[in-house]
Design an enzyme around this catalytic site. Sequence first.
Site, PDB file in Angstrom:
ATOM      1  N   ARG A  37      61.467  94.898  75.847  1.00  0.00           N
ATOM      2  CA  ARG A  37      61.811  94.288  74.556  1.00  0.00           C
ATOM      3  C   ARG A  37      61.676  92.783  74.649  1.00  0.00           C
ATOM      4  O   ARG A  37      62.220  92.178  75.569  1.00  0.00           O
ATOM      5  CB  ARG A  37      63.277  94.591  74.199  1.00  0.00           C
ATOM      6  CG  ARG A  37      63.547  95.982  73.821  1.00  0.00           C
ATOM      7  CD  ARG A  37      64.854  96.125  73.091  1.00  0.00           C
ATOM      8  NE  ARG A  37      65.991  95.349  73.578  1.00  0.00           N
ATOM      9  CZ  ARG A  37      67.189  95.394  73.043  1.00  0.00           C
ATOM     10  NH1 ARG A  37      67.400  96.156  71.979  1.00  0.00           N
ATOM     11  NH2 ARG A  37      68.184  94.695  73.520  1.00  0.00           N
TER      12      ARG A  37
ATOM     13  N   THR B 289      62.609  88.629  69.552  1.00  0.00           N
ATOM     14  CA  THR B 289      62.319  89.491  68.397  1.00  0.00           C
ATOM     15  C   THR B 289      62.900  90.904  68.557  1.00  0.00           C
ATOM     16  O   THR B 289      63.016  91.644  67.586  1.00  0.00           O
ATOM     17  CB  THR B 289      60.799  89.633  68.191  1.00  0.00           C
ATOM     18  OG1 THR B 289      60.261  90.331  69.325  1.00  0.00           O
ATOM     19  CG2 THR B 289      60.126  88.280  68.058  1.00  0.00           C
TER      20      THR B 289
ATOM     21  N   ASP C   5      72.891  95.907  80.376  1.00  0.00           N
ATOM     22  CA  ASP C   5      71.443  96.025  80.508  1.00  0.00           C
ATOM     23  C   ASP C   5      71.129  97.050  81.602  1.00  0.00           C
ATOM     24  O   ASP C   5      71.355  96.787  82.791  1.00  0.00           O
ATOM     25  CB  ASP C   5      70.839  94.656  80.862  1.00  0.00           C
ATOM     26  CG  ASP C   5      69.326  94.675  80.761  1.00  0.00           C
ATOM     27  OD1 ASP C   5      68.704  95.510  81.451  1.00  0.00           O
ATOM     28  OD2 ASP C   5      68.767  93.882  79.986  1.00  0.00           O
TER      29      ASP C   5
ATOM     30  N   ASP D  88      68.632  95.952  84.426  1.00  0.00           N
ATOM     31  CA  ASP D  88      69.215  94.965  85.337  1.00  0.00           C
ATOM     32  C   ASP D  88      70.231  95.622  86.270  1.00  0.00           C
ATOM     33  O   ASP D  88      70.277  95.313  87.471  1.00  0.00           O
ATOM     34  CB  ASP D  88      69.896  93.843  84.542  1.00  0.00           C
ATOM     35  CG  ASP D  88      68.877  92.870  83.942  1.00  0.00           C
ATOM     36  OD1 ASP D  88      67.693  92.952  84.313  1.00  0.00           O
ATOM     37  OD2 ASP D  88      69.275  92.051  83.097  1.00  0.00           O
TER      38      ASP D  88
HETATM   39  C1  PRP Z   1      65.697  98.577  77.524  1.00  0.00           C
HETATM   40  C2  PRP Z   1      65.897 100.061  77.604  1.00  0.00           C
HETATM   41  C3  PRP Z   1      64.963 100.587  76.564  1.00  0.00           C
HETATM   42  C4  PRP Z   1      65.040  99.531  75.499  1.00  0.00           C
HETATM   43  C5  PRP Z   1      65.926 100.001  74.385  1.00  0.00           C
HETATM   44  O1  PRP Z   1      64.545  98.186  78.174  1.00  0.00           O
HETATM   45  O2  PRP Z   1      65.653 100.574  78.891  1.00  0.00           O
HETATM   46  O3  PRP Z   1      63.632 100.769  76.996  1.00  0.00           O
HETATM   47  O4  PRP Z   1      65.605  98.357  76.109  1.00  0.00           O
HETATM   48  O5  PRP Z   1      65.957  99.087  73.359  1.00  0.00           O
HETATM   49  P1  PRP Z   1      65.336  99.376  71.934  1.00  0.00           P
HETATM   50  O6  PRP Z   1      65.775 100.743  71.530  1.00  0.00           O
HETATM   51  O7  PRP Z   1      65.936  98.297  71.088  1.00  0.00           O
HETATM   52  O8  PRP Z   1      63.837  99.252  72.045  1.00  0.00           O
HETATM   53  P2  PRP Z   1      64.203  96.644  78.427  1.00  0.00           P
HETATM   54  O9  PRP Z   1      63.399  96.109  77.305  1.00  0.00           O
HETATM   55  O10 PRP Z   1      65.457  95.906  78.745  1.00  0.00           O
HETATM   56  O11 PRP Z   1      63.237  96.715  79.665  1.00  0.00           O
HETATM   57  P3  PRP Z   1      63.542  97.155  81.175  1.00  0.00           P
HETATM   58  O12 PRP Z   1      63.798  98.632  81.157  1.00  0.00           O
HETATM   59  O13 PRP Z   1      62.301  96.800  81.876  1.00  0.00           O
HETATM   60  O14 PRP Z   1      64.731  96.385  81.664  1.00  0.00           O
HETATM   61  N1  URA Z   2      68.674  97.778  76.512  1.00  0.00           N
HETATM   62  C1  URA Z   2      69.684  97.864  77.419  1.00  0.00           C
HETATM   63  O1  URA Z   2      69.442  97.943  78.643  1.00  0.00           O
HETATM   64  N2  URA Z   2      70.947  97.892  76.966  1.00  0.00           N
HETATM   65  C2  URA Z   2      71.248  97.830  75.663  1.00  0.00           C
HETATM   66  O2  URA Z   2      72.430  97.856  75.309  1.00  0.00           O
HETATM   67  C3  URA Z   2      70.190  97.729  74.740  1.00  0.00           C
HETATM   68  C4  URA Z   2      68.911  97.713  75.193  1.00  0.00           C
END
Ligand code: PRP
Ligand code: URA
Length: 212
Positions: free
Chosen positions: A107, A111, A203, A206
Amino acid sequence: MKQFPTLTVTNHPLIQHKLRYIRDKATPKKVFKELVDEVGTLLAYELTKTLPLRAVEVDTPLARTTCQVVDCEKVVLVPLLRAGLGMVDGVLKLIPNCAICHIGLYRDHDTHEPVTYYFKPMSETEERLFIMVDPMLATGGSAIAAADMLKESGAKTIRFMCLVAAPEGVEALRQAHPDIEVFAAALDEGLNGDAYILPGLGDAGDRLFGTD
Ligand code: PRP
Ligand code: URA
């Protein structure tokens, strides 16, 4: 759920117990990862309850009988990178022979829109069941983008599995892809101003990978 017709929340006591520690910010990374895996296994059990069976003949030491099997090679696990990787081993415990199709997206911080960086489509997509896995369904943008890619590559049957879903994400995914059933361990209250789920678990990527 009447308000969310595509959503199944699994209220199994063991899932809810493990989720309590997954949510807790004091839970160490190693335990967090183990628990995400374990809930992945339990959710996969629920999600696969309606998999089709095929009859096969088997010789026991005493007689020939008819047994039922799942065509595991027709099941494709689709972890949404990165955090979806945290649930892969848990699902593989139940379906070790399934294929794995990675989709890389993150994400955008400002945005909250998904940015795709990896997708290698599968062959014979029409006959396969695609199980998307990601701990979080927040705005739904990532799940929608991943489902768009799978469908463009020919996928017909897709399910989505997550630990925590926000109402906004469930509804957005239903609007975009009403055929995709969602299996979650919890439906939370909603999103904060940064599109994080409340109360959520923070997160997920993370916490799984020790980044911030
Ligand atoms: C997180 C999570 C989802 C997404 C959910 O990923 O693992 O893929 O956000 O959010 P959304 O429903 O608003 O799209 P992130 O973008 O943090 O990436 P990562 O898994 O690489 O940390
Ligand atoms: N992605 C995450 O990892 N946590 C949230 O709460 C939303 C998006």
